[in-house]
Write a protein that holds these residues in place. Structure first.
Motif, mmCIF file in Angstrom:
data_model
loop_
_atom_site.group_PDB
_atom_site.id
_atom_site.type_symbol
_atom_site.label_atom_id
_atom_site.label_comp_id
_atom_site.label_asym_id
_atom_site.label_seq_id
_atom_site.Cartn_x
_atom_site.Cartn_y
_atom_site.Cartn_z
ATOM 1 N N GLY A 400 -22.796 10.283 -0.644
ATOM 2 C CA GLY A 400 -22.159 9.743 0.537
ATOM 3 C C GLY A 400 -21.527 8.388 0.337
ATOM 4 N N GLU A 401 -21.586 7.851 -0.880
ATOM 5 C CA GLU A 401 -20.997 6.549 -1.141
ATOM 6 C C GLU A 401 -19.484 6.656 -1.301
ATOM 7 N N VAL A 402 -18.799 5.545 -1.017
ATOM 8 C CA VAL A 402 -17.348 5.473 -1.206
ATOM 9 C C VAL A 402 -17.096 4.712 -2.495
ATOM 10 N N ARG A 403 -16.490 5.370 -3.467
ATOM 11 C CA ARG A 403 -16.295 4.802 -4.797
ATOM 12 C C ARG A 403 -14.921 4.166 -4.918
ATOM 13 N N ARG A 404 -14.833 3.210 -5.807
ATOM 14 C CA ARG A 404 -13.574 2.510 -6.037
ATOM 15 C C ARG A 404 -12.595 3.383 -6.815
ATOM 16 N N VAL A 405 -11.322 3.094 -6.694
ATOM 17 C CA VAL A 405 -10.251 3.814 -7.383
ATOM 18 C C VAL A 405 -9.361 2.799 -8.092
ATOM 19 N N GLY A 406 -8.601 3.269 -9.069
ATOM 20 C CA GLY A 406 -7.719 2.380 -9.815
ATOM 21 C C GLY A 406 -6.432 2.064 -9.067
ATOM 22 N N GLY A 407 -5.830 0.924 -9.448
ATOM 23 C CA GLY A 407 -4.550 0.536 -8.865
ATOM 24 C C GLY A 407 -4.608 0.260 -7.383
ATOM 25 N N LEU A 408 -5.728 -0.296 -6.905
ATOM 26 C CA LEU A 408 -5.897 -0.483 -5.461
ATOM 27 C C LEU A 408 -4.880 -1.461 -4.887
ATOM 28 N N GLU A 409 -4.580 -2.534 -5.620
ATOM 29 C CA GLU A 409 -3.648 -3.528 -5.078
ATOM 30 C C GLU A 409 -2.248 -2.939 -4.918
ATOM 31 N N LYS A 410 -1.814 -2.094 -5.863
ATOM 32 C CA LYS A 410 -0.513 -1.442 -5.722
ATOM 33 C C LYS A 410 -0.493 -0.519 -4.505
ATOM 34 N N ARG A 411 -1.575 0.174 -4.299
ATOM 35 C CA ARG A 411 -1.646 1.088 -3.161
ATOM 36 C C ARG A 411 -1.572 0.318 -1.837
ATOM 37 N N LEU A 412 -2.320 -0.796 -1.755
ATOM 38 C CA LEU A 412 -2.313 -1.581 -0.530
ATOM 39 C C LEU A 412 -0.950 -2.226 -0.286
ATOM 40 N N ALA A 413 -0.302 -2.675 -1.362
ATOM 41 C CA ALA A 413 1.024 -3.274 -1.212
ATOM 42 C C ALA A 413 2.033 -2.264 -0.683
ATOM 43 N N GLU A 414 1.945 -1.014 -1.149
ATOM 44 C CA GLU A 414 2.862 0.028 -0.670
ATOM 45 C C GLU A 414 2.593 0.354 0.792
ATOM 46 N N ALA A 415 1.321 0.410 1.179
ATOM 47 C CA ALA A 415 0.984 0.682 2.577
ATOM 48 C C ALA A 415 1.486 -0.430 3.491
ATOM 49 N N ALA A 416 1.324 -1.678 3.050
ATOM 50 C CA ALA A 416 1.803 -2.803 3.852
ATOM 51 C C ALA A 416 3.319 -2.797 3.952
ATOM 52 N N ARG A 417 4.004 -2.392 2.879
ATOM 53 C CA ARG A 417 5.473 -2.365 2.890
ATOM 54 C C ARG A 417 6.000 -1.381 3.909
ATOM 55 N N LEU A 418 5.257 -0.321 4.163
ATOM 56 C CA LEU A 418 5.702 0.707 5.104
ATOM 57 C C LEU A 418 5.139 0.504 6.503
ATOM 58 N N GLY A 419 4.560 -0.666 6.757
ATOM 59 C CA GLY A 419 4.186 -1.000 8.120
ATOM 60 C C GLY A 419 2.768 -0.715 8.522
ATOM 61 N N PHE A 420 1.898 -0.291 7.613
ATOM 62 C CA PHE A 420 0.503 -0.057 7.958
ATOM 63 C C PHE A 420 -0.232 -1.393 8.047
ATOM 64 N N THR A 421 -1.170 -1.471 8.976
ATOM 65 C CA THR A 421 -1.830 -2.748 9.261
ATOM 66 C C THR A 421 -3.320 -2.739 8.944
ATOM 67 N N LYS A 422 -3.935 -1.570 8.788
ATOM 68 C CA LYS A 422 -5.363 -1.475 8.507
ATOM 69 C C LYS A 422 -5.599 -0.547 7.326
ATOM 70 N N ALA A 423 -6.639 -0.860 6.561
ATOM 71 C CA ALA A 423 -6.971 -0.032 5.407
ATOM 72 C C ALA A 423 -8.476 0.009 5.236
ATOM 73 N N ILE A 424 -9.014 1.197 4.993
ATOM 74 C CA ILE A 424 -10.428 1.364 4.658
ATOM 75 C C ILE A 424 -10.510 1.555 3.153
ATOM 76 N N ILE A 425 -11.235 0.670 2.471
ATOM 77 C CA ILE A 425 -11.317 0.676 1.013
ATOM 78 C C ILE A 425 -12.783 0.675 0.596
ATOM 79 N N PRO A 426 -13.084 0.968 -0.659
ATOM 80 C CA PRO A 426 -14.477 0.914 -1.130
ATOM 81 C C PRO A 426 -15.041 -0.496 -1.034
#
Length: 465
Positions: A400-426
């Motif tokens: 039931g744990e949420v594990r980390r993934v690679g390239g997280l900063e790139k993923r968050l930057a892309e989400a922010a670029r497209l207007g997303f304001t919240k993110a659930i991360i490990p």
């Protein structure tokens, strides 16, 4: 397999694809597991090797000129991205894909762009007549004076065409249709494909001609022919896509001149194929109002982050074994996420039918979509939509744990670029990376993050508890 002679003078057998040897004949290679490649041939003759003339004297590596290996842009930015900047003179590129995916259409466009740039280009078709290729060229606006067209299946005739045209860029469509005049076997066979490819590689290196070979694939998706085919060429590209949509991807699986993890995106239209420089919007649907059962994640295609929407539908079932249907996701991972939701979160799904799919026909193979699947399923079961500006990024474990993934900063930057304001991360990412503290992310990208240690915390952050 080639037959060789052992120390005792006994014959042996060797695989025609990987070279594995055996003392007796068997139907399946013990190394590459290929069927029907173990063959017996004449005994090898031992001979002493004498020194011969060299093509060019050896010199210190720092004095070797690298000008001849500089890449030339193809005129198609997405393809140049995958190739590492363009096509290198003398390079041999293998482009493989399923029938009807658009290999010939793409390469005809590449050949036309090469001809427009002033490079004489020769397109050799072994599957279609010259008139058929001419019709497609007229439809895709590929009629260029410096683009020469020939229909040949004999390798000797192809070399004759190269001598007459003297091209700087050569396209062979396809290598499985070409026949070497001095080699036995039908075109497309293991021996023919190996010898034809070897001859074209030597031709490319000797004359500094960039050569692109079209390759077929088997029903399992592997490149048809011997494995040696991929070793002989410099670049291997896989061209794939959903036949029910126009979206196509070119992936590099081998590249001696650039990165081997890049992806190029294209769209098949009535007038041919066009490049898609920003494909993220193709995999996310627009809703007038928030809808239950949807969640957006950010996947990585090579080095490119792409947003993808996961949709889930949960409903009652009258069957003793409720359906579990997936599209665009691995069914085993979805089943695992459903089991975790039931055992770690208490979501009762044993008597419910569950349908999970991606938008736009995209396929997500990495486990980063686990958290989005869990949130989408829980949202549909509770009939409660999540915040439209939320993305979920993380792998879900069996505990039931949420594990980390690679390239997280790139993923968050892309989400922010497209207007997303919240993110659930490990939750373990901020502790392991000094560059990804929640306050820094919010200040840098304007994206508020929720660090979730387990699936219950993630669903709580999504407003589903």
């Amino acid at each position: 397999m080639a037959k060789v002679v052992t120390a005792k003078g006994k014959s042996a057998f060797a695989c025609a694809e990987c070279g594995w040897t055996s003392a007796r004949w068997i139907g399946r290679c013990g190394e590459c597991q290929a069927w029907g490649t173990v063959q017996e041939v004449g005994a090898a003759k031992s001979a002493r090797i004498t020194a011969g003339p060299v093509t060019s004297p050896a010199m210190p590596i720092g004095k070797v000129s690298a000008i001849e290996a500089e890449s030339r842009p193809t005129g198609i930015g997405e393809l140049d991205r995958v190739l590492g900047g363009g096509v290198v003179p003398g390079a041999v590129i293998l482009l493989a894909g399923e029938p009807g995916v658009g290999k010939s259409t793409l390469l005809l466009e590449v050949a036309a762009q090469s001809a427009r740039s002033g490079q004489r280009t020769l397109y050799v078709s072994g599957e279609e007549s010259a008139a058929q290729v001419r019709l497609r060229a007229g439809r895709t606006d590929a009629l260029v004076d410096e683009l020469y067209l020939a229909a040949e299946t004999d390798l000797g005739a192809v070399v004759g065409q190269v001598d007459a045209v003297e091209p700087a860029f050569l396209v062979i469509d396809s290598v499985q249709t070409m026949a070497h005049p001095e080699v036995d076997g039908a075109p497309g066979g293991v021996t023919q494909v190996r010898e034809v490819t070897g001859a074209l590689v030597r031709l490319a290196k000797e004359r500094h001609i960039a050569v692109v070979l079209v390759g077929h694939v088997t029903k399992d998706g592997a490149i048809a022919g011997p494995r040696m085919l991929e070793h002989l060429v410099d670049v291997v590209l896989a061209f794939d896509g959903d036949r029910h949509s126009g979206f196509r991807m070119v992936r590099a699986t081998k590249n001696r001149f650039g990165p081997s993890d890049e992806v190029g995106c294209f769209d098949m239209v009535d007038t041919g194929i066009i490049e898609v420089t920003d494909p993220t919007g193709l995999f996310v649907s627009e809703h007038a109002e928030p809808v239950a059962g949807t969640c957006v994640t950010v996947m990585m295609e090579g080095r490119r982050p792409l947003l993808a929407e996961v949709q889930a539908l949960v409903g009652p079932s009258a069957a003793p074994q409720p359906r579990r249907t997936t599209s665009g996701l691995e069914s085993q991972r979805v089943a695992m996420v459903l089991a975790v939701l039931g055992n770690r979160f208490g979501l009762k799904l044993h008597d419910k039918e569950v349908y999970v799919a991606t938008v736009g026909g995209v396929k997500i193979t990495e486990p980063v979509a686990d958290l989005a699947v869990a949130i989408a399923v829980a949202s549909s079961e509770m009939d409660r939509p999540i915040h439209p500006g939320l993305v979920a990024i993380g792998e879900v474990g069996l505990a039931g744990e949420v594990r980390r993934v690679g390239g997280l900063e790139k993923r968050l930057a892309e989400a922010a670029r497209l207007g997303f304001t919240k993110a659930i991360i490990p939750a373990d990412v901020p502790n392991r990376s000094k560059d990804l503290k929640p306050m820094d992310i919010q200040a840098k990208y304007g994206l508020r993050t929720f660090a979730a240690p387990d699936i219950r915390s993630a669903l709580l952050a999504a407003g589903l508890t």
